[in-house]
Design an enzyme around this catalytic site. Structure first.
Site, mmCIF file in Angstrom:
data_model
loop_
_atom_site.group_PDB
_atom_site.id
_atom_site.type_symbol
_atom_site.label_atom_id
_atom_site.label_comp_id
_atom_site.label_asym_id
_atom_site.label_seq_id
_atom_site.Cartn_x
_atom_site.Cartn_y
_atom_site.Cartn_z
ATOM 1 C CD GLN A 385 73.001 72.644 31.718
ATOM 2 O OE1 GLN A 385 72.951 71.477 32.096
ATOM 3 N NE2 GLN A 385 74.154 73.252 31.502
ATOM 4 C CE1 TYR A 419 84.673 73.367 25.497
ATOM 5 C CE2 TYR A 419 85.225 74.961 27.205
ATOM 6 C CZ TYR A 419 85.614 73.973 26.324
ATOM 7 O OH TYR A 419 86.941 73.586 26.267
ATOM 8 C CD GLU A 440 78.169 75.554 21.515
ATOM 9 O OE1 GLU A 440 78.239 75.515 22.756
ATOM 10 O OE2 GLU A 440 78.178 74.528 20.800
ATOM 11 C CG ASP A 487 78.379 74.132 31.087
ATOM 12 O OD1 ASP A 487 78.686 72.996 31.487
ATOM 13 O OD2 ASP A 487 77.199 74.483 30.893
ATOM 14 C CB CYS A 514 77.689 66.977 33.036
ATOM 15 S SG CYS A 514 78.498 66.861 31.450
HETATM 16 C C1 LIG Z 1 77.545 71.009 28.586
HETATM 17 S S1 LIG Z 1 77.111 71.912 27.166
HETATM 18 C C2 LIG Z 1 76.912 73.512 27.876
HETATM 19 C C3 LIG Z 1 76.095 74.490 27.091
HETATM 20 C C4 LIG Z 1 75.643 75.736 27.833
HETATM 21 N N1 LIG Z 1 76.651 76.275 28.711
HETATM 22 C C5 LIG Z 1 74.353 75.506 28.599
HETATM 23 O O1 LIG Z 1 74.390 75.389 29.822
HETATM 24 O O2 LIG Z 1 73.302 75.410 27.944
HETATM 25 C C6 LIG Z 1 78.626 71.951 26.334
HETATM 26 C C7 LIG Z 1 78.623 72.742 25.046
HETATM 27 O O3 LIG Z 1 79.959 72.755 24.536
HETATM 28 C C8 LIG Z 1 79.909 72.727 23.121
HETATM 29 N N2 LIG Z 1 81.265 72.281 22.680
HETATM 30 C C9 LIG Z 1 81.754 71.018 22.594
HETATM 31 N N3 LIG Z 1 83.055 71.039 22.255
HETATM 32 C C10 LIG Z 1 83.409 72.341 22.127
HETATM 33 C C11 LIG Z 1 84.626 73.007 21.799
HETATM 34 N N4 LIG Z 1 85.743 72.338 21.538
HETATM 35 N N5 LIG Z 1 84.627 74.347 21.771
HETATM 36 C C12 LIG Z 1 83.493 75.056 22.030
HETATM 37 N N6 LIG Z 1 82.308 74.476 22.335
HETATM 38 C C13 LIG Z 1 82.266 73.142 22.391
HETATM 39 C C14 LIG Z 1 78.746 71.800 22.825
HETATM 40 O O4 LIG Z 1 78.233 72.022 21.533
HETATM 41 C C15 LIG Z 1 77.753 72.177 23.929
HETATM 42 O O5 LIG Z 1 76.876 73.177 23.510
#
Ligand SMILES: C[S@@+](CC[C@H](N)C(=O)[O-])C[C@H]1O[C@@H](n2cnc3c(N)ncnc32)[C@H](O)[C@@H]1O
EC number: 2.1.1.35
Length: 562
Positions: A385, A419, A440, A487, A514
């Site tokens: 973030q 996520y 993740e 998330d 977001c």
């Molecule tokens: C908006 S970030 C949020 C990360 C964490 N919650 C934070 O606040 O630091 C979204 C995350 O989802 C992961 N991601 C993307 N597609 C995904 C999927 N299909 N399954 C699991 N994770 C995924 C990305 O690698 C990323 O780390």
């Protein structure tokens, strides 16, 4: 995911050769006929959302799509562009005294202007830096089927909400980024609340018509409204066909708008598509110091680059051991003209620690963030973030909203963090729950999540590497004692995940996003399309201002079982 808009288009231009037989004069040079071919855009992307916003504007003004459709083909195949009366020159003209009617969720003004070619037809104009109530002079420079892109030339009459006196950014009006600086902070928050309302109107209409949506709460403010971003990525382009850089190219951010309306900005940053930027009013102090260092380094080294590049500037926070020399604890970071790593120190009075901040430029370097007494490590190029100042507020809000109501003392509680990235919400919500399971897709982030839990003395977290739905292969915690955090990235969750989540039937869900448009789509899908979705109610919905001075809003939606 079911889409409410089937007709989302972005231009893609195809060319076909026109044969010499097509010419009435016989042999003329072959010319290429250009065909406009629509390219699909995700409805929840800015281009997709614009289609909904245009539809709204048309409805409010009793117009149909046909009334505002432009003859893009005629412009694409205009071979007489030099002619003053050519179709291109008729379309791409100056229009005076244009009133801005609404604001898009990307922060641009929308107006309705006359069609210059077809009598009784109109056009929709997008006016960057135009505010509802402004009367403006604009120049149309690009035509799309349903709208035209324009530059703001002058503001003839100012909107009551326009506060140009608040502008701090010397590049304001020509750079993408701090687009809302000419609005009071209260107004920015109100606009973001409205963006959430519109997102649910466009992507969750059934929730609204069936009165399943609570009133959107007021947007939660960011403690820092300037100098808050912990990551920026200035870049430069290699001039076309150049093999060696003779002069230092502009190093900075992409241009947005050509601001003849803003005389103060006319010359600063130059006129290329990438502007030369030496200060960023959104980035933290240490990143601005890093920007100065890296610009000085680039000045000396630009000739070594064979192609354009992006420079990463990422804040790194170190908890200082006050018995040791500060410089020995800094690690690698952006260096000043003397070759010393630049840093600033900050006192965290609440947690009784002294922090040093450096600016890291190596994508692979491990950096630390410090949130609410916890330290998080991750590689500088990975997601984390971006506004550190609001994170304690958001993590507290998420933690409180995960609480399962009517829990009896001593009953076990569980948490799933889908996520989860490098474990921010897992770690910050781990107190008071028996077990946290994070999932993740990035194996690297999972490795950091594990290390972060361990380094913070958190023993009840497990992390799984894989797609979010992998979670349901092995989940063993009782659903009515389990809360779930979602998330996802901008594109949102997918149907498979949402269906399996509904089948699992957790006690509570906190969905952080977001991109409020994909969030609205997912929430409607979950409640209306999955088998057990109707057993949930939306308890609350509100924005968090992760990005002051910009149009972006982070939206948090809380669902509980009824
Ligand atoms: C908006 S970030 C949020 C990360 C964490 N919650 C934070 O606040 O630091 C979204 C995350 O989802 C992961 N991601 C993307 N597609 C995904 C999927 N299909 N399954 C699991 N994770 C995924 C990305 O690698 C990323 O780390």
């Amino acid at each position: 995911m079911s889409s409410t808009n089937k007709d989302i288009t972005e231009p893609k231009i195809e060319t076909t050769k026109r044969s010499s037989n097509d010419s009435p004069l016989g042999k003329i040079k072959k010319q290429k006929l250009k065909k406009y071919k629509a390219k699909k855009a995700d409805p929840t992307s800015p281009a997709g959302v614009l289609q909904f916003e245009i539809a709204d504007l048309l409805k409010d003004n009793n117009l149909t799509k046909e009334c505002v459709t432009n003859d893009v083909s005629a412009i694409l195949n205009d071979f007489n562009k030099e002619d003053q009366n050519s179709i291109t020159n008729q379309y791409h003209r100056i229009v005076k005294d244009v009133e801005i009617l609404t604001l898009t969720s990307s922060g641009d003004g929308l107006a309705i202007i006359e069609n210059p070619v077809k009598n009784d037809q109109k056009q929709i104009a997008i006016v960057p830096f135009g505010l509802p109530g402004d009367v403006t002079n604009i120049r149309v420079f690009k035509t799309h089927p349903l709208f035209v892109e324009t530059d703001l030339l002058d503001v003839v009459k100012k909107s009551p909400i326009r506060r140009d006196d608040l502008i701090k950014d010397k590049y304001f009006g020509k750079v993408s980024g701090s687009q809302f600086e000419f609005l009071t902070y209260e107004k920015q928050l109100e606009i973001k609340q409205n963006t959430i309302n519109n997102a649910y109107k466009y992507f969750a209409p059934r929730l609204i018509s069936e009165k399943l949506l609570p009133t959107t709460g007021s947007t939660i403010t960011s403690p820092l409204q300037y100098y808050y971003r912990t990551k920026i990525t200035p870049h430069f382009d290699m001039p076309r066909r150049a093999k060696v850089l003779e002069e230092r190219p502009p190093l900075g951010f992409g241009q947005k708008g050509r601001p003849t309306w803003r005389k103060e900005t006319l010359e600063v940053g130059g006129h290329a598509s990438t502007l030369d930027i030496d200060e960023c009013t959104l980035a933290t102090d240490i990143l601005n110091i890093g920007l100065t260092n890296e610009r000085a380094r680039f000045e000396k080294e630009f000739k070594n680059y064979k192609k354009g590049a992006t420079i990463l500037l990422r804040e790194n926070t170190i908890i200082l051991d006050e018995s040791k020399d500060v410089k020995e604890q800094l690690g690698e970071g952006s260096r000043d003209a003397n070759g010393d790593v630049s840093y600033i120190t900050v006192d965290d009075k609440e947690n009784g620690v002294k922090l040093a901040k450096t600016c890291v430029t190596n994508q692979r370097q491990i950096v630390s963030e410090y949130v609410d007494g916890y330290t998080f490590k991750f590689t500088a190029g990975e997601f984390f973030q971006n506004n550190n100042s609001i994170l304690p507020i958001v993590t507290k809000y998420v933690r409180e909203n995960l609480q399962i109501p009517n829990s009896k003392e001593g009953e076990p509680k569980y948490l799933v963090d889908a996520y989860c990235g490098s474990g921010l919400f897992s770690v910050c919500s781990s107190k008071g729950v028996d077990k946290v399971t994070g999932v993740e897709i990035s194996a690297d982030s999972v490795a950091f999540a594990k290390k972060n839990a361990e380094a913070n003395g958190v023993k009840n977290c497990d992390f799984i590497a894989g797609k979010a739905e992998k979670l349901f292969e092995s989940i063993s915690t009782p659903n009515d004692r389990t809360s779930v955090i979602l998330d996802p990235p901008r594109k949102g969750c997918d149907e498979i995940f949402m269906k399996q989540l509904a089948e699992y039937f957790p006690a509570r869900i906190v969905y952080i996003s977001c991109n409020v448009h994909s969030q609205a789509r997912d929430i409607e899908y979950f409640i209306k399309e999955t088998e057990k979705g109707s057993h949930y109610k939306i308890e609350s919905l509100r924005g968090f201002d992760f990005f002051p001075q910009t149009h972006h809003v982070e939206s948090v939606c809380v669902l509980s079982r009824v």
